[in-house]
Write an enzyme that holds these catalytic residues in place. Structure first.
Site: not given
Length: 876
Positions: A324-326
């Site tokens: 996941s991207d933050k």
């Protein structure tokens, strides 16, 4: 070439330019030589080619060959029906297939359409696609940067780069040369194509255009990544090959057998082989799988997960790792004040939790120190917050937006008006205002803590001002920074009522430090819950972000990730070979300061370990990794169009928790697909057995090709549709993801298919022989045999509701589609028995209740036998 390590003199020499820009003659020559500033696309398959791709299947070839042979033998009705079945399957597949990605077009759409340049010192507006290396571009607030530029003049220039770097806060740009090697996100004297100027102004020299820009490199990555097949498609291809080779062996063997041991005419042998091919091929299965997947797509859409590529529904069920991207995915992508530090200590701040909210409101009325922090946040602020279509929009700096939101949240009623202001500038790193509040005048000051700590003489306590304690504040600043927070300091002093202007000199004495604001892009509460649910389901979550390491670790702790002690940065990844990265990638959950190339390598490294990988993201920088992943998941609200085009799934609510709902649906879909295959193959193979044994025993073929197609297409699809709506079994979300390498047909499935095929074929022969002894007509025998197989299918479909458990339970009443399917099948079979036009098309005849009762009894026998076998299997 590292442009950020060059000064303007070196740039001018390399690019043959100057601060006044290029002449029009030079620009024209370079444009002809280097080409336009647009991204190169790739040729896309036409719609017709995509449609005919659905005919590219071994079993479809068998059916087409059967139709051609039927036509050559003069049986045009059968030929037409077989070809119609092939066409229907292809149309269903084409309609349900996701549209081709349009990522490169969307990347081009993100690039600026115009630019203000200097040409021989004169400003002029030109099309962005005509920019060449060496052009001097003028930058102003709101501009989309048209190419990669090396900045040589910056005046409070701030650029929003989250779409490219993943960094949650806008970046202040400068013109100084950077001597060391830095990552993309730390190139603070460079601005990149497609990013946005939020404030300030500046000038830059074009150093890269078109495919050489950072956004251009992303487009090249997108083109280089092949569209990978999902586990379901791979397994179905294997299954189709197994059926094809078995069928080819049977046809070859039976042809040789018939030539030597049976006195068949050429036409009879051809009809027999075609009947075998049509019976053994489960024609309805591709259509059924498409329908079940489309049902899953519709159900996910209701839960805010938009599936673009239909097989992705099933792939979700086997996903083992989510990368996941933050920013904007696990976090809100909205800066928020999460802590305040005063002389009395550090307190958390929240605009969500009701208990914290009420406490802060009470404090604001009673605590003078907190009140002053609120006044600085509100009155020493150049930002506005608006709401459009229900969406919050910060006009100005997001960090100031966080301060304003916090101050408004703790609303205090005061009479105030601005008198004078010193705007923020990166050269001195603070902002100051002269404000009249309730008929008293104050100077409010906020800025970088390291600057303000050198400007203050006192600190504010609830009992008044105290001597300044620098050690205390340095410790607090360090503590908040280690939590990944951006820290700002606030100070003030009261001035005489007659003061009308503000200068830097006014800030040099008697300033009182009020406290610190801790600001961060906080995690979404639902993301924290979703990570916990994912853990229970055996799914690991890994954060891959372009943001700073400390910020990433702080968020990782809050959302419940565990392996963050040895968080890696992009520069660490670059030191590892692909094999070394594959060895350590599963041992760490946090990766910071990553570029698109790093994200690609990480996804590939996880895949090398045999995992099905999901990748989430919202920025352009995420697009290549989304395309490489088995499941690319884009944000629907804040995601760029490029990301959405490259993804397999789009979250309409930008909610990480929606992924867990999608995984649940994916597991349900896979279970129902498996049940459908358990159901479809034995009924097809039973018909094949009837044909094979008829040839071997020198008996007339029990059913015609068209009658077999009716069973394989109409009745199988009708009943399989019911299985597509079965609910997820208990405990399935607590089970680990299934092994993607595991065959869709295990040993038990093969055993089940074989004995059910044999049993159903045996019951069919028994019914045929029973009617033959009573001298029934061929049409009556065929119609009764069709009803026998149909009743067998009905009861076996109910068997397949549970693979090994008893099939009749409370959930059978909740599946309304099952009862609707049975009603539709009853109507269709009534037409087959009693409608004269059906007798003409299919060669059937009307039969009485005795024949129907005989068929029903055969179906009940099959049901009881399978349930007994399941009981024995459970006990073993």
């Amino acid at each position: 070439m590292k442009w950020y390590q060059m000064d303007m003199t070196a740039l001018s020499k390399v690019l043959d330019t100057s601060e006044i820009g290029l002449s029009q003659e030079v620009r024209k020559k370079r444009l002809e030589q280097d080409g336009k500033n647009i991204l190169t696309g790739e040729k896309e398959d036409g719609k017709l080619k995509k449609f005919f791709a659905h005919f590219h299947d071994l079993l479809i070839y068998v059916l087409i060959a059967s139709a051609v042979l039927k036509g050559l033998s003069g049986d045009f009705i059968d030929m037409t029906i077989i070809l119609f079945v092939v066409l229907i399957n292809s149309i269903i597949g084409y309609v349900q297939e996701a549209k081709a990605t349009d990522s490169l077009k969307s990347l081009n759409d993100m690039m600026s359409t115009s630019a203000v340049i200097l040409s021989d010192g004169e400003k002029q507006v030109t099309d962005a696609e005509t920019l060449v290396k060496g052009d001097v571009v003028c930058l102003n607030p709101g501009d989309i940067i048209p190419a990669d530029l090396r900045v040589f003049a910056a005046y409070n220039l701030v650029v929003e780069e989250a779409i490219l770097t993943g960094e949650s806060t806008p970046v202040e740009k400068h013109s100084e040369m950077i001597t060391e090697n830095v990552e993309l996100g730390d190139c603070t004297n460079m601005v990149f194509s497609g990013t946005l100027v939020t404030s300030g102004s500046g000038k830059g020299v074009v150093v890269s255009v078109a495919d050489d820009t950072e956004i251009g490199k992303i487009s090249q990555h997108l083109k280089s990544i092949d569209n990978s097949e999902t586990p379901l498609i791979k397994k179905m291809k294997i299954l189709n090959k197994q059926i094809f080779y078995t069928l080819a062996a049977l046809i070859t063997g039976l042809t040789v057998f018939s030539i030597f041991f049976r006195d068949f005419t050429g036409s009879k042998l051809l009809s027999s082989m075609i009947a075998l091919a049509v019976s053994a091929v489960p024609e309805g299965l591709p259509a059924v799988l498409s329908i079940i997947l489309s049902v899953g797509v519709a159900r996910m859409a209701q839960k805010k997960a938009i599936i673009k590529k239909m097989p992705a529904v099933e792939t979700l069920g086997s996903m083992g790792i989510i990368c996941s991207d933050k920013t904007g995915t696990l976090t809100k992508n909205e800066m928020q004040v999460v802590s305040i530090v005063t002389v009395d200590g550090t307190e958390k701040s929240s605009q969500i939790e009701p208990e914290m909210y009420q406490k802060e409101l009470t404090q604001a009325e009673e605590d003078d120190v907190l009140r002053k922090l609120i006044e600085v946040a509100r009155y020493c602020n150049d930002t506005k917050i608006t709401y459009k279509n229900g969406q919050r929009e910060v006009i100005g700096n997001p960090t100031e937006g966080a301060l304003l939101e916090w101050a408004n949240h703790l609303s205090i009623i005061e009479e105030e008006h601005d008198i004078s202001k010193i705007p923020f500038d990166s050269s001195y790193k603070y902002m100051a205002t002269l404000v009249e509040v309730d008929h008293r005048r104050f100077i409010y000051l906020k800025g970088a803590p390291d600057i303000l700590l050198r400007m203050v003489e006192f600190q504010l306590h609830k009992d008044g001002r105290q001597p300044f304690n620098e050690t205390y504040w340095q410790e607090k600043i360090q503590a908040q920074a280690q939590k990944g927070q951006r820290v700002l300091a606030a100070a003030f002093k009261e001035v005489p009522q007659e003061k009308e202007s503000l200068s830097h000199q006014d800030l040099k004495d008697e300033m009182i430090l009020i406290g610190l604001y801790g600001i961060i892009d906080p995690p979404k509460p639902e993301a924290i819950e979703a990570v916990a649910v994912s853990k229970k389901a055996g799914i690991s979550v890994k954060m891959i972000t372009g943001d700073h390491k400390d910020t990433a670790i702080a968020i990782a702790k809050q959302i419940g990730l565990e392996q963050y002690d040895h968080a890696l940065e992009g520069k660490d990844i670059e030191q590892l070979s692909d094999d070394e990265l594959a060895e350590i990638v599963l041992k760490n959950d946090v990766y910071a300061r990553t570029t698109p190339e790093h994200k690609l390598r990480l996804v590939h490294a996880i895949q090398k370990n045999g995992y099905i990988v999901g990748m989430t993201g919202d920025g352009v920088n995420d697009a290549p990794a989304l395309k490489q992943a088995d499941i690319g998941i884009a944000m629907g609200i804040k995601g760029t169009q490029v990301t959405k085009d490259a993804a397999d799934m789009v979250l309409a609510d930008d909610n990480f928790a929606t992924i867990t709902s999608a995984v649940k649906e994916g597991r349900r879909v896979y279970d129902n697909l498996k049940k459908t295959i358990y159901f479809s193959l034995p009924t097809a193979f039973a018909q094949g057995l009837l044909v094979v044994l008829s040839i071997v025993l020198d008996r007339p073929l029990p059913l015609t090709s068209v009658q077999i197609l009716w069973l394989n297409m109409v009745t199988t699809i009708t009943l399989s549709f019911a299985l597509g709506f079965e609910p997820l079994g208990r405990g399935r979300m607590a089970a680990p993801p299934r092994d993607p390498e595991k065959n869709i047909l295990d040993k038990y499935a093969v055993f089940r298919i074989i004995y059910v095929s044999i049993l159903l074929a045996a019951l069919g022969f028994f019914v045929n022989d029973f009617l033959a002894t009573r001298e029934a007509s061929a049409a009556v025998m065929q119609t009764t045999l069709i009803m026998t197989i149909v009743f067998g299918q009905v009861f076996y479909m109910i068997n397949c509701r549970e693979i090994t458990d008893f099939s009749i339970n409370a959930q059978i009443l909740t599946n309304k589609v099952l009862w609707l399917s049975l009603l539709v099948l009853f109507i269709l079979q009534s037409l087959l028995i009693y409608a004269p036009f059906m007798h003409t098309i299919l060669g059937t005849a009307a039969i009485d209740l005795n024949h129907i009762g005989l068929s029903l009894t055969a179906g009940i026998i099959l049901f009881v036998f399978v349930e007994l076998e399941k009981t024995i299997t459970r006990s073993l």
